[in-house]
Design a protein around this motif. Sequence first.
Motif, PDB file in Angstrom:
ATOM      1  N   GLY A 150      87.038  57.856  72.481  1.00  0.00           N
ATOM      2  CA  GLY A 150      88.294  57.117  72.456  1.00  0.00           C
ATOM      3  C   GLY A 150      88.295  55.939  73.413  1.00  0.00           C
ATOM      4  N   VAL A 151      87.655  56.111  74.564  1.00  0.00           N
ATOM      5  CA  VAL A 151      87.524  54.989  75.505  1.00  0.00           C
ATOM      6  C   VAL A 151      86.610  53.930  74.912  1.00  0.00           C
ATOM      7  CG1 VAL A 151      86.693  54.299  77.785  1.00  0.00           C
ATOM      8  CG2 VAL A 151      88.015  56.410  77.527  1.00  0.00           C
ATOM      9  N   GLU A 152      85.497  54.362  74.313  1.00  0.00           N
ATOM     10  CA  GLU A 152      84.533  53.415  73.749  1.00  0.00           C
ATOM     11  C   GLU A 152      85.125  52.612  72.592  1.00  0.00           C
ATOM     12  OE1 GLU A 152      81.291  55.886  72.646  1.00  0.00           O
ATOM     13  OE2 GLU A 152      80.649  56.273  74.720  1.00  0.00           O
ATOM     14  N   THR A 153      85.965  53.247  71.784  1.00  0.00           N
ATOM     15  CA  THR A 153      86.559  52.548  70.639  1.00  0.00           C
ATOM     16  C   THR A 153      87.814  51.780  71.011  1.00  0.00           C
ATOM     17  OG1 THR A 153      87.860  54.512  70.028  1.00  0.00           O
ATOM     18  CG2 THR A 153      85.661  54.255  69.020  1.00  0.00           C
ATOM     19  N   GLY A 154      88.271  51.931  72.250  1.00  0.00           N
ATOM     20  CA  GLY A 154      89.467  51.231  72.679  1.00  0.00           C
ATOM     21  C   GLY A 154      90.759  51.946  72.360  1.00  0.00           C
ATOM     22  N   GLU A 155      90.671  53.181  71.827  1.00  0.00           N
ATOM     23  CA  GLU A 155      91.891  53.926  71.511  1.00  0.00           C
ATOM     24  C   GLU A 155      92.545  54.491  72.766  1.00  0.00           C
ATOM     25  OE1 GLU A 155      91.418  56.453  67.739  1.00  0.00           O
ATOM     26  OE2 GLU A 155      89.353  55.867  68.218  1.00  0.00           O
ATOM     27  N   LEU A 156      91.763  54.686  73.810  1.00  0.00           N
ATOM     28  CA  LEU A 156      92.289  55.191  75.076  1.00  0.00           C
ATOM     29  C   LEU A 156      92.078  54.145  76.168  1.00  0.00           C
ATOM     30  CD1 LEU A 156      90.973  58.885  75.073  1.00  0.00           C
ATOM     31  CD2 LEU A 156      93.208  58.031  74.323  1.00  0.00           C
ATOM     32  N   ARG A 157      92.896  54.222  77.170  1.00  0.00           N
ATOM     33  CA  ARG A 157      92.795  53.290  78.287  1.00  0.00           C
ATOM     34  C   ARG A 157      91.431  53.401  78.957  1.00  0.00           C
ATOM     35  NH1 ARG A 157      98.092  54.486  81.817  1.00  0.00           N
ATOM     36  NH2 ARG A 157      96.673  53.552  83.338  1.00  0.00           N
ATOM     37  N   PRO A 158      90.834  52.309  79.349  1.00  0.00           N
ATOM     38  CA  PRO A 158      89.503  52.364  79.964  1.00  0.00           C
ATOM     39  C   PRO A 158      89.496  53.066  81.314  1.00  0.00           C
ATOM     40  CG  PRO A 158      90.396  50.127  80.057  1.00  0.00           C
ATOM     41  CD  PRO A 158      91.304  50.921  79.168  1.00  0.00           C
ATOM     42  N   ASP A 159      90.651  53.141  81.977  1.00  0.00           N
ATOM     43  CA  ASP A 159      90.716  53.798  83.284  1.00  0.00           C
ATOM     44  C   ASP A 159      91.216  55.242  83.178  1.00  0.00           C
ATOM     45  OD1 ASP A 159      93.302  53.215  82.525  1.00  0.00           O
ATOM     46  OD2 ASP A 159      93.959  52.558  84.522  1.00  0.00           O
ATOM     47  N   ALA A 160      91.230  55.799  81.967  1.00  0.00           N
ATOM     48  CA  ALA A 160      91.752  57.162  81.773  1.00  0.00           C
ATOM     49  C   ALA A 160      90.893  58.182  82.499  1.00  0.00           C
ATOM     50  CB  ALA A 160      91.801  57.484  80.289  1.00  0.00           C
ATOM     51  N   ASP A 161      91.538  59.133  83.147  1.00  0.00           N
ATOM     52  CA  ASP A 161      90.862  60.264  83.794  1.00  0.00           C
ATOM     53  C   ASP A 161      90.613  61.313  82.709  1.00  0.00           C
ATOM     54  OD1 ASP A 161      90.191  62.624  85.142  1.00  0.00           O
ATOM     55  OD2 ASP A 161      91.453  62.133  86.872  1.00  0.00           O
ATOM     56  N   LEU A 162      89.393  61.354  82.188  1.00  0.00           N
ATOM     57  CA  LEU A 162      89.121  62.182  81.019  1.00  0.00           C
ATOM     58  C   LEU A 162      89.204  63.675  81.326  1.00  0.00           C
ATOM     59  CD1 LEU A 162      86.277  60.198  79.242  1.00  0.00           C
ATOM     60  CD2 LEU A 162      88.758  59.907  79.150  1.00  0.00           C
ATOM     61  N   ASP A 163      88.757  64.081  82.514  1.00  0.00           N
ATOM     62  CA  ASP A 163      88.863  65.499  82.871  1.00  0.00           C
ATOM     63  C   ASP A 163      90.324  65.935  82.922  1.00  0.00           C
ATOM     64  OD1 ASP A 163      86.150  66.326  83.130  1.00  0.00           O
ATOM     65  OD2 ASP A 163      86.009  65.197  84.995  1.00  0.00           O
ATOM     66  N   LEU A 164      91.159  65.099  83.526  1.00  0.00           N
ATOM     67  CA  LEU A 164      92.588  65.425  83.592  1.00  0.00           C
ATOM     68  C   LEU A 164      93.202  65.416  82.200  1.00  0.00           C
ATOM     69  CD1 LEU A 164      95.154  66.004  85.155  1.00  0.00           C
ATOM     70  CD2 LEU A 164      95.429  63.539  85.533  1.00  0.00           C
ATOM     71  N   LEU A 165      92.822  64.432  81.385  1.00  0.00           N
ATOM     72  CA  LEU A 165      93.347  64.391  80.021  1.00  0.00           C
ATOM     73  C   LEU A 165      92.977  65.657  79.252  1.00  0.00           C
ATOM     74  CD1 LEU A 165      92.884  60.765  78.620  1.00  0.00           C
ATOM     75  CD2 LEU A 165      95.020  61.998  79.043  1.00  0.00           C
TER      76      LEU A 165
END
Length: 210
Positions: A150-165
Motif C-alpha cells: 500500500g505504501v509502494e502503490t501510494g494507497e497509504l501514507r509514506p510515513d505510516a507506521d506499518l507495525d502499528l497499523l
Amino acid sequence: MSTTPSDPADAPARRGRPRSAGVERAILDAVVRLLEDGVPLGEVSMERIARTAGVGKAAIYRRWPGKEELLVDLMRSAEPPEPELPGTSVRDDLVALLEALRRRGVAKRSSAVLHTVSAQLRAYPRLWDAYHRAVIQPHRRATLDVLRRGVETGELRPDADLDLLGDLFVGPLMLRTLVTPDAALDEDLPARVVDTVLAGAANPAAPGSP
C-alpha cells in the motif's frame, strides 16, 4: 493398501508409499475425543493418544515430531483456511485477511475443541510458541506485506507506521474473540474496521482520497 489404524505398512510421507489418511484421521479424532471428554492438555500424552486411536506411538511420531505440532495441526484443521487475497486493492486484501480472523473467531466459539485448546494455550509455552509460529506469524506477515504494498502503490501514507497499523487492523477482531467473547462478530465487521483505520492512514494524495 489398507488404511486401518493397525496397518503396519503405514509409511512416512516423504519416502516410499504415501501415509494412510485413515491413520492420520484416527489420531486426530482420538485427540478430539480426549479433549471432549475433558482431559486437560497437560494430560493428553502421546501414549494416551496412541491408545485411544488404536495405533502405535511410532505411527504418530512418523507424522508429528511432538504433541505440540500435533495439537497445532488439529487446530488448523478445525479452523477456516487462510484466504486467497483478491489483489484488487489494499482495502480489499485487508478485508479478506480480517474476514479470515473473524471466521476463526466464530469457529472457536462454535467448536468445543478449539475453545478448550485456545483457553489453555497460554499455560503451555511450547504449545503457544508452536501455534504462534504456525498460525499467527504467517497471518501477521501477510498483513504487513499488504501494508508495504500500500505504501509502494501510494494507497497509504509514506510515513505510516506499518507495525502499528497492523495492530490497529487486527486488534478489534482479537479483542472480540479473546477478551470479550460475547461481543458481536458481524459479517460486516472486517470492512468497518478496515475503513475506519484507513480513514486515518490513507494517503491524501492518492486518487479517490477525500
